[in-house]
Scaffold this active site. Sequence first.
Site, mmCIF file in Angstrom:
data_model
loop_
_atom_site.group_PDB
_atom_site.id
_atom_site.type_symbol
_atom_site.label_atom_id
_atom_site.label_comp_id
_atom_site.label_asym_id
_atom_site.label_seq_id
_atom_site.Cartn_x
_atom_site.Cartn_y
_atom_site.Cartn_z
ATOM 1 N N CYS A 84 0.805 -1.175 0.095
ATOM 2 C CA CYS A 84 -0.076 -0.232 -0.013
ATOM 3 C C CYS A 84 0.910 1.186 -0.055
ATOM 4 O O CYS A 84 0.295 2.415 -0.179
ATOM 5 C CB CYS A 84 -1.018 0.052 1.248
ATOM 6 S SG CYS A 84 -2.045 -1.503 1.234
ATOM 7 N N HIS A 345 -9.652 1.857 -2.398
ATOM 8 C CA HIS A 345 -8.399 1.628 -2.147
ATOM 9 C C HIS A 345 -7.548 0.826 -3.188
ATOM 10 O O HIS A 345 -7.061 -0.379 -2.760
ATOM 11 C CB HIS A 345 -7.868 0.930 -0.696
ATOM 12 C CG HIS A 345 -6.486 0.794 -0.440
ATOM 13 N ND1 HIS A 345 -5.689 1.355 -0.918
ATOM 14 C CD2 HIS A 345 -6.157 0.034 0.869
ATOM 15 C CE1 HIS A 345 -4.514 1.046 -0.348
ATOM 16 N NE2 HIS A 345 -4.757 0.071 0.837
ATOM 17 N N CYS A 375 -0.184 3.155 6.325
ATOM 18 C CA CYS A 375 0.356 1.900 6.700
ATOM 19 C C CYS A 375 0.604 0.909 5.589
ATOM 20 O O CYS A 375 -0.120 1.046 4.487
ATOM 21 C CB CYS A 375 -0.605 0.928 7.894
ATOM 22 S SG CYS A 375 -2.216 0.807 7.233
#
Length: 389
Positions: A84, A345, A375
């Site tokens: 991510c 996302h 994160c």
Amino acid sequence: MIVAGARTPIGKLMGSLKDFSASELGAIAIKGALEKANVPASLVEYVIMGQVLTAGAGQMPARQAAVAAGIGWDVPALTINKMCLSGIDAIALADQLIRAREFDVVVAGGQESMTKAPHLLMNSRSGYKYGDVTVLDHMAYDGLHDVFTDQPMGALTEQRNDVDMFTRSEQDEYAAASHQKAAAAWKDGVFADEVIPVNIPQRTGDPLQFTEDEGIRANTTAAALAGLKPAFRGDGTITAGSASQISDGAAAVVVMNQEKAQELGLTWLAEIGAHGVVAGPDSTLQSQPANAINKALDREGISVDQLDVVEINEAFAAVALASIRELGLNPQIVNVNGGAIAVGHPLGMSGTRITLHAALQLARRGSGVGVAALCGAGGQGDALILRAG
């Protein structure tokens, strides 16, 4: 300096962008970023694009996107995978290369088609003599499953919630607010500066224009979310409603040194400041954005109360809530236009999306300091300080 940037609208899993590869989406974002920056493709010296799910995507997805965007064959490209964190790391690396005087103009971003993630037949090359064969989901296996504890990252986050003690209602309220803020931002035209339409070919007639993030539900309430079943444990507090959406999309920014921008007569959205990179002590997610922000603040020589704009990726509501609590942030400056719970996302894209959005907020303010943070799988975190241009 971030001169300008652009992103596609974000599509839901198997939604409006289902027929586009990650590289095709990346090309749209790169082309849009260059147009918004008023920078010709011929000036670009390097391209860095984050992408997590690369199985079946073909060689060098970043280079595919660059060439399709009209950037020359003589311009090298790099695909990076830090889960991510990929999209924010691409920008940080661009900044580092420019500061090192390797390049003057770099395009950095992230791209992802979670819809296009294939299934994997492991060990097929050596053959199967007898018995059942397991097919793995590339999205889950290489994207959403914690390799260190052998469980979904949502289950891992649920375990940490037992320590952090965030209630179901706290998470539902946060998630509902994310949708409400994102819907209001779209209504008020806030995203117009960053989102470029995607033309979707039809069997007959003109293409349709896909113009808005399709995961946002304006009428979402905490009461409605309270009716959802826990997603990872029977007695758990995380649901599909308080976790980020599985999505498709791409974003890109044009990063340039100040001298080059001034030579070209360009203004910029924001100046890139310190980069905070952290990891551990385990693979949990909740504390990583706060830890990374603290490190970036320390390197920048400023305190948390000097922040005006904060964008934290909403992998889960619990991650954003932990960041707010651990840093002592004013919730009113965090994700003011919603986040990944509402807009989605796409793994490799999100770091670029939130950095661009923070930069645009600072540009509209005309002053101030911001930070973007995420994160990442494996218990890592990245944060990037931005100052208004």
